[in-house]
Each structure stands twice: as C-alpha cells, then as structure tokens.
Design a protein around this motif. Structure first.
Motif, short mmCIF file in Angstrom:
data_model
loop_
_atom_site.label_atom_id
_atom_site.label_comp_id
_atom_site.label_asym_id
_atom_site.label_seq_id
_atom_site.Cartn_x
_atom_site.Cartn_y
_atom_site.Cartn_z
N ALA A 69 35.67 43.40 50.90
CA ALA A 69 36.08 43.15 49.52
C ALA A 69 35.13 43.83 48.54
CB ALA A 69 36.13 41.64 49.25
N ALA A 70 33.83 43.79 48.84
CA ALA A 70 32.85 44.43 47.97
C ALA A 70 33.03 45.95 47.97
CB ALA A 70 31.44 44.07 48.42
N ILE A 71 33.32 46.51 49.14
CA ILE A 71 33.54 47.96 49.22
C ILE A 71 34.82 48.35 48.47
CG2 ILE A 71 34.08 49.86 50.80
CD1 ILE A 71 32.25 48.54 52.85
N ALA A 72 35.86 47.56 48.62
CA ALA A 72 37.12 47.85 47.92
C ALA A 72 36.91 47.85 46.41
CB ALA A 72 38.18 46.82 48.31
N GLN A 73 36.10 46.91 45.93
CA GLN A 73 35.83 46.86 44.49
C GLN A 73 34.94 48.01 44.06
OE1 GLN A 73 37.10 43.81 42.24
NE2 GLN A 73 37.30 45.93 41.66
N GLY A 74 33.92 48.30 44.85
CA GLY A 74 33.00 49.39 44.51
C GLY A 74 33.68 50.74 44.47
N LEU A 75 34.66 50.95 45.34
CA LEU A 75 35.39 52.21 45.38
C LEU A 75 36.57 52.25 44.40
CD1 LEU A 75 35.49 52.93 49.22
CD2 LEU A 75 34.26 54.24 47.48
N HIS A 76 36.71 51.19 43.60
CA HIS A 76 37.79 51.12 42.60
C HIS A 76 39.17 51.31 43.24
CE1 HIS A 76 34.47 51.15 39.91
NE2 HIS A 76 35.12 51.53 38.83
N LEU A 77 39.40 50.62 44.35
CA LEU A 77 40.67 50.75 45.05
C LEU A 77 41.78 49.99 44.33
CD1 LEU A 77 39.66 50.34 48.81
CD2 LEU A 77 39.71 52.42 47.41
N THR A 78 43.00 50.51 44.46
CA THR A 78 44.16 49.75 44.00
C THR A 78 44.40 48.61 44.99
OG1 THR A 78 45.74 51.06 45.28
CG2 THR A 78 45.16 51.88 43.08
N LEU A 79 45.32 47.71 44.66
CA LEU A 79 45.62 46.62 45.57
C LEU A 79 46.18 47.12 46.89
CD1 LEU A 79 47.11 43.90 43.19
CD2 LEU A 79 45.01 43.73 44.52
N ASP A 80 47.05 48.12 46.83
CA ASP A 80 47.59 48.68 48.08
C ASP A 80 46.48 49.30 48.92
OD1 ASP A 80 50.19 47.90 47.54
OD2 ASP A 80 50.74 49.81 46.60
N GLU A 81 45.57 50.02 48.28
CA GLU A 81 44.46 50.63 49.00
C GLU A 81 43.52 49.56 49.54
OE1 GLU A 81 44.10 54.85 46.52
OE2 GLU A 81 43.09 53.05 45.80
#
Length: 305
Positions: A69-81
C-alpha cells in the motif's frame, strides 16, 4: 502467490515513467536517470532503498500488504494500478470507496505543489493522510495518531487539549458542527459502518457529544473564517478552500490568509517556526459537513451561500 518477475517489471516500469516534478521531487541539474531514482521512490514510500531495490530485482522477502500500500501511494498509482500491484505481490486488493486510504494521483499532484501552504488530505472521518510542513507547523502532526484518535472529532470530544488550537468562543459552534456532521456520515454509511462505530464510541465516552447527538441537529456549518491559536505567532484568521475526490471520499484542504493582513504575516512566520509537535494540535478539516468555507467537487472558486 507472489509473481516476483511481474512485480519487479511493473515497479521498474512505473518508476521509469514518473518524472521528479510529478511527485514533488526537485529535478536537479545533473539528472541522467530516466524517471525517478530507486532511492527517491524508496523515500516516497517510506521504506529503505535497499529493500525497494531488491523488489525491483525480483528477490527479498514477501512484502506485506501495508508495504505494498505504501509503494502504491509513493508511486502515485491509480486504483486499477494499485489493485494490480497487490495481486502481483500475492495479496487481495483492499476495498475501494469510503474506507479507502489510497489517495488518487490527481489529488496528490495538486498536494505536491502546495509545499508552501498549510494543506492536508483527510478522509470523511477527518483522519489526516497527508500534511504539508506549514500545516504541521500550524496545527501539529495529525498523522501521528492511531485508532479512533485518528479522527479529529473523536479527539475534539475526548481530549481537552485538542481544543487549545482554537479560540474558546468558537468551541460551542465547532462541537455542534462535529455532532451534526457525525449524524450525516453515519446515516450515509449506515449501521455497522466505521462512522457508525465511531458515533457509538463517542456516545459512551463523551456526555457533551451525547447531548448534542440527541438534539438531532443537521446541516450545521463552520464559520467562513477559521481562527487558529498558535503558541508562537498568536491568532491566525484563515479561509479554507476544499477540493473533493468523491470517488475516494477524500478532501484536500488548503488554508490561506488575506494578503496584507496580520494573519498573512503570521502565516509567513510559520515557515520560520518550522514543523513541530504541538500537543493536541488539530485541524478543523471541514470534517463531516459540507462547509461554507469553499467549494466541492473539483472547483476551488468560492461559492455563494
């Protein structure tokens, strides 16, 4: 089951596609890397550069769902990503909607450009997800709390120190607004929701909240100007602009002062005071109600009453 090769390739591609200005990182004059450096991504994700490097290389221990979850947020991912990343790491994606704490890339891009202004991103329960340094200097680090105390209204009714950030003559109205807003969100989300459980807890722990709750007041709003009490610079009268992300039930709050005013001068002084931990520091956050302090849904021009 984790797909190490797929995870490594996805992380690498996403890192290379991001530019420093996309995430609020200074570019510098000698940058040769395509996209972000691994250590920059690690810093954005609040993990070690060595651990992140091992994930990109397809090795290392199984990453936890919190780390993903932290990586997804740090990489500015969309919800699908984000959901794709979770599945590559062998985890079930977290739910979307009101309980999600994943901030949308668009909201993050705006937030990243507000480093010189007091701003924060909050959930509908006023749980602070992100703060700018001036916001921390103004109201304290609101991301440090855990459990029910993450919700500013919970702190308002259960921790007397919370109210020190606001003028005493404003407390009664703010209490009414928080109780009214609690009713709105608890009704919107229904029995058994996180909001409903928070109300149940407040009814047990706060006689003041219980009294206000049983009045059944709805639609109470904050004043147009919020008055903050800061131990270093004194009273600041600030307007709040709000940008809603209805898909995620998140709000970006930005506080400003009238140019040339004493509050404007004091707000500038906060950058010299620096971010510090102020006991009981809180942010109004325009928590549950639809406030009169600014617009909703992607416009930042002030709306008439």
């Amino acid at each position: 089951m984790i797909d190490r090769a797929g995870l490594a390739e996805f992380l690498r591609r996403r890192r290379e596609s991001l530019q420093p200005e996309d995430v609020g990182v200074p570019r510098g004059r000698r940058r040769r890397t395509a996209g972000l450096r691994r250590e920059e991504v690690a810093a954005l994700c609040h993990i070690s550069a060595d651990y992140y490097s091992r994930l990109e290389q397809g090795r290392g221990p199984l990453p936890s769902d919190r780390l993903i979850a932290a990586i997804a947020q740090g990489l500015h991912l969309t919800l699908d990503e984000r959901d794709h990343l979770f599945r590559l790491a062998g985890h079930q994606p977290p739910p979307r909607g009101a309980t999600s704490e994943h901030i949308s890339p668009g909201l993050l891009r705006i937030f990243d450009r507000l480093a010189d202004s007091p701003a924060e991103i909050v959930t509908e329960l006023s749980e602070t997800l992100r703060q700018t340094p001036p916001s921390v200097a103004l109201v304290g680090d609101n991301t440090r709390y855990s459990g029910p105390a993450r919700s500013m209204p919970f702190r308002w009714f259960t921790d007397p120190n919370t109210r020190a950030t606001y003028l005493p003559e404003d407390h009664e109205r703010m209490s009414r607004v928080f109780a009214s807003g609690a009713r709105r969100v608890a009704t919107l989300r229904g029995p058994g929701s996180k909001a409903a459980r928070l109300v149940e807890l407040l009814l047990r722990e706060s006689p003041e909240f219980a009294d206000l709750w049983h009045r059944h007041e709805v639609g109470a709003t904050f004043a147009d100007v919020k008055r903050f009490v800061h131990p270093e610079v004194g009273v600041l009268e600030l307007s709040c602009q709000v940008l809603d992300d209805p898909a995620q039930s998140h709000r970006l709050l930005v506080y400003t002062a009238t140019p040339g005013s004493e509050s404007h001068r004091r707000l500038r002084l906060l950058s010299e005071v620096g971010a510090r931990d102020i006991p009981g520091g809180v942010s109004v956050g325009e928590w549950f109600p639809q406030p009169d302090c600014g617009p909703t849904r992607a416009s930042t021009d002030r709306q008439p009453r």
